[in-house]
Scaffold this motif. Structure first.
Motif, PDB file in Angstrom:
ATOM      1  N   PHE A 134       3.412   8.751  -5.025  1.00  0.00           N
ATOM      2  CA  PHE A 134       2.367   7.752  -4.921  1.00  0.00           C
ATOM      3  C   PHE A 134       1.720   7.893  -3.418  1.00  0.00           C
ATOM      4  O   PHE A 134       0.493   7.836  -3.137  1.00  0.00           O
ATOM      5  CB  PHE A 134       2.517   6.181  -5.208  1.00  0.00           C
ATOM      6  CG  PHE A 134       2.719   6.182  -6.772  1.00  0.00           C
ATOM      7  CD1 PHE A 134       1.980   6.890  -7.552  1.00  0.00           C
ATOM      8  CD2 PHE A 134       3.627   5.303  -7.235  1.00  0.00           C
ATOM      9  CE1 PHE A 134       1.726   6.610  -9.045  1.00  0.00           C
ATOM     10  CE2 PHE A 134       3.711   5.189  -8.553  1.00  0.00           C
ATOM     11  CZ  PHE A 134       2.724   5.762  -9.280  1.00  0.00           C
ATOM     12  N   LEU A 135       2.749   7.884  -2.449  1.00  0.00           N
ATOM     13  CA  LEU A 135       2.520   8.110  -1.089  1.00  0.00           C
ATOM     14  C   LEU A 135       1.802   9.430  -0.905  1.00  0.00           C
ATOM     15  O   LEU A 135       0.859   9.267  -0.216  1.00  0.00           O
ATOM     16  CB  LEU A 135       3.809   8.337  -0.189  1.00  0.00           C
ATOM     17  CG  LEU A 135       4.438   6.681   0.040  1.00  0.00           C
ATOM     18  CD1 LEU A 135       5.830   6.881   0.459  1.00  0.00           C
ATOM     19  CD2 LEU A 135       3.496   5.918   0.648  1.00  0.00           C
ATOM     20  N   LEU A 137      -0.387  10.889  -2.978  1.00  0.00           N
ATOM     21  CA  LEU A 137      -1.525  10.706  -3.375  1.00  0.00           C
ATOM     22  C   LEU A 137      -2.381   9.921  -2.681  1.00  0.00           C
ATOM     23  O   LEU A 137      -3.581  10.194  -2.295  1.00  0.00           O
ATOM     24  CB  LEU A 137      -1.474   9.994  -4.875  1.00  0.00           C
ATOM     25  CG  LEU A 137      -0.944  10.920  -6.105  1.00  0.00           C
ATOM     26  CD1 LEU A 137      -0.914  10.243  -7.368  1.00  0.00           C
ATOM     27  CD2 LEU A 137      -1.575  12.304  -6.202  1.00  0.00           C
ATOM     28  N   GLY A 138      -1.647   8.682  -2.089  1.00  0.00           N
ATOM     29  CA  GLY A 138      -2.411   8.036  -1.160  1.00  0.00           C
ATOM     30  C   GLY A 138      -2.778   8.471   0.190  1.00  0.00           C
ATOM     31  O   GLY A 138      -4.055   8.235   0.738  1.00  0.00           O
ATOM     32  N   TYR A 139      -2.042   9.437   0.723  1.00  0.00           N
ATOM     33  CA  TYR A 139      -2.321  10.301   1.665  1.00  0.00           C
ATOM     34  C   TYR A 139      -3.642  11.058   1.510  1.00  0.00           C
ATOM     35  O   TYR A 139      -4.609  11.006   2.255  1.00  0.00           O
ATOM     36  CB  TYR A 139      -1.205  11.031   2.145  1.00  0.00           C
ATOM     37  CG  TYR A 139      -1.516  12.092   3.312  1.00  0.00           C
ATOM     38  CD1 TYR A 139      -1.501  11.614   4.676  1.00  0.00           C
ATOM     39  CD2 TYR A 139      -2.167  13.173   3.230  1.00  0.00           C
ATOM     40  CE1 TYR A 139      -1.780  12.332   5.509  1.00  0.00           C
ATOM     41  CE2 TYR A 139      -2.518  14.027   4.366  1.00  0.00           C
ATOM     42  CZ  TYR A 139      -2.039  13.662   5.530  1.00  0.00           C
ATOM     43  OH  TYR A 139      -2.687  14.392   6.611  1.00  0.00           O
ATOM     44  N   ALA A 141      -5.725  10.645  -0.917  1.00  0.00           N
ATOM     45  CA  ALA A 141      -7.204   9.951  -1.069  1.00  0.00           C
ATOM     46  C   ALA A 141      -7.686   9.197   0.294  1.00  0.00           C
ATOM     47  O   ALA A 141      -8.963   9.387   0.379  1.00  0.00           O
ATOM     48  CB  ALA A 141      -6.626   8.699  -2.036  1.00  0.00           C
TER      49      ALA A 141
END
Lengths: 243, 221
Positions: A134-135, A137-139, A141
């Motif tokens: 998720f990190l 993906l967050g980066y 995004a």
């Protein structure tokens, strides 16, 4: 050396020279590792033939962490010294790292089903690797959420450094929490506890995954730098056409 | 210190004048929790079993809902730039705003939680620990959330992005918070999860103001 490659043109030259070598080393290492791992190494006395998933799972998991540390370090270098190539490296690393993390989760699920009887358990190691995914993906995004790409790379660089706290949690999760996932058996104070027949193919595969990452990184960075150059050229052309 | 107090009082006064805005978070918390008995069915045993987790997840989501506005309104009307130019360091400004955010959203959640725990039929042994864990956990959520709220300033679709950035980082608080309450309900010592919650809080208190201030600085450039 550090300042030398701040010039994208110099970096491009180096990347063009290195890429075929990295590709070659990757192929040789992967061929040797896969042969030793799939044919020459013995099956595990407890896990049988399924143990061979290890030769993909462990390198993928290792690369998931390696890429994140690389991402955070290059993001920090880009943020602190305004190193343009480091920014590009961080941006190019994120999707590769996310793919390795996904591969580690996927092969883990495939291995977990015959061994633990479940595709997924909520154990500390699995959960923290999912958070790592998720990190990434967050980066990605956050990086693409701004109209000004400069802002995006700065904001996501801070996020990458904040997310770094997760890396030691993943590494030590199997020691701190007594859960289903087996404890570390390679990087230990008293040396590896795996038999050399299995350790060697594993090392070869880890080497292959690492050079593969460097190879793809070079390709992605070259592509991105070329794209930047094209965009700049088009802008100049448009301005000339207007004038 | 005067700067810290001035910013804190300003944010509190703003929240009180806007009235409903701050009550909305608690209302969301209550409604989200009430949805569970309707969704899972009113079986008392089942509700008692899932109560700690439901309360914590709902608290996480309600805090998340309020975080987007933490710096956004000040960023839009330009007062954030004035705050950045004012004498106290930006880290102190962040800390004051986080404290105000916690007083406006975290504290009402902690007050509402026991009532909802009764509705969910949670065993009485867990109540004290639930309050204690929320007291340690919600300020941590505000602190970690401040970093995310600073990073999304000026981005597209900030709210959804904030959830993606922040929820993974909230997971440790959720795990240890639920762990403490469940230990108390099961009759085990809850010392270890509480200490870990405290450690996460201490770490967030030390690091998050720096991260959020760095985020604000690059947003104001």
């Amino acid at each position: 050396m550090f300042n030398y490659f701040a010039n994208p043109r110099r970096f491009m030259k180096l990347a063009t020279v290195l890429s075929p070598w990295l590709a070659g080393v990757t192929l040789v290492l992967a061929a040797a590792g896969l042969y030793l791992g799939l044919f020459a190494s013995p099956a595990d006395y407890q896990q049988g033939e399924t143990v061979r998933i290890m030769y993909v799972h462990v390198p993928a998991a290792w690369m998931a962490l390696f890429c994140y540390v690389g991402l955070a370090v290059s993001a920090a270098v880009g943020l602190i010294w305004k190193h343009p190539v480091a920014d590009v490296a961080a941006r190019a690393t994120a999707p590769i790292g996310a793919c390795f993390t996904f591969l580690a989760l996927l092969t883990g699920a495939l291995w977990g089903k015959p061994m633990w009887g479940a595709w997924w358990v909520w154990d500390a190691r699995l959960t923290s690797v999912l958070v790592l995914f998720f990190l990434y993906l967050g980066y990605m995004a956050l990086n693409s959420a701004f109209d000004d790409p400069q802002r995006g790379s700065k904001a996501s660089a801070i996020l990458a450094m904040v997310g770094l706290v997760n890396v030691p949690i993943i590494k030590f999760s199997v020691d701190w929490w007594n859960t289903l996932h087996q404890p570390a058996s390679i990087v230990r104070m008293d040396g590896p506890t795996i038999h050399p027949d299995m350790l060697w193919p594993l090392f070869l595969m880890i080497g292959a995954f690492t050079t593969y990452y460097l190879w793809v990184l070079m390709l992605r960075m070259r592509r991105e730098l070329t794209e930047t150059r094209l965009r700049a050229r088009r802008q100049i052309q448009a301005e000339e056409a207007r004038a | 210190m005067t700067g810290f107090r001035a910013i804190l009082m300003r944010d509190l006064r703003l929240a009180l004048r806007q009235g409903m805005d701050s009550a909305m978070v608690v209302m969301f918390f209550v409604i989200a929790v009430v949805l569970f008995p309707l969704g899972v069915g009113p079986e008392p045993n089942v509700l008692a079993r899932i109560a700690p987790g439901v309360l914590w997840v709902a608290a996480l989501l309600s805090v998340l809902l309020s975080l987007e506005r933490l710096f956004h309104t000040d960023f839009e009307d330009g007062s954030l730039e004035l705050l950045a130019l004012s004498p106290p360091a930006l880290e102190v400004v962040v800390l004051a705003k986080v404290l105000a955010h916690w007083l406006i959203t975290g504290l009402p959640l902690i007050i509402a939680a026991p009532v909802l725990a009764v509705l969910l039929n949670m065993p009485a042994d867990g109540f004290g620990l639930l309050l204690l864990a929320l007291l340690l956990g919600t300020p941590t959520l505000s602190l970690i959330g401040a970093v995310g709220a600073a990073l999304i300033l000026g981005s597209r679709r900030g709210g959804v992005l904030l959830a993606l950035l922040i929820l993974p980082l909230f997971i440790p608080v959720l795990i240890f918070g639920v762990g403490a309450v469940e230990a108390a309900i099961g009759g085990f010592p809850a010392r270890a999860p509480l200490l870990l919650l405290g450690a996460v809080f201490a770490g967030a208190l030390a690091l998050c103001p720096w991260g959020a201030a760095a985020g604000l600085r690059q947003a104001l450039e």
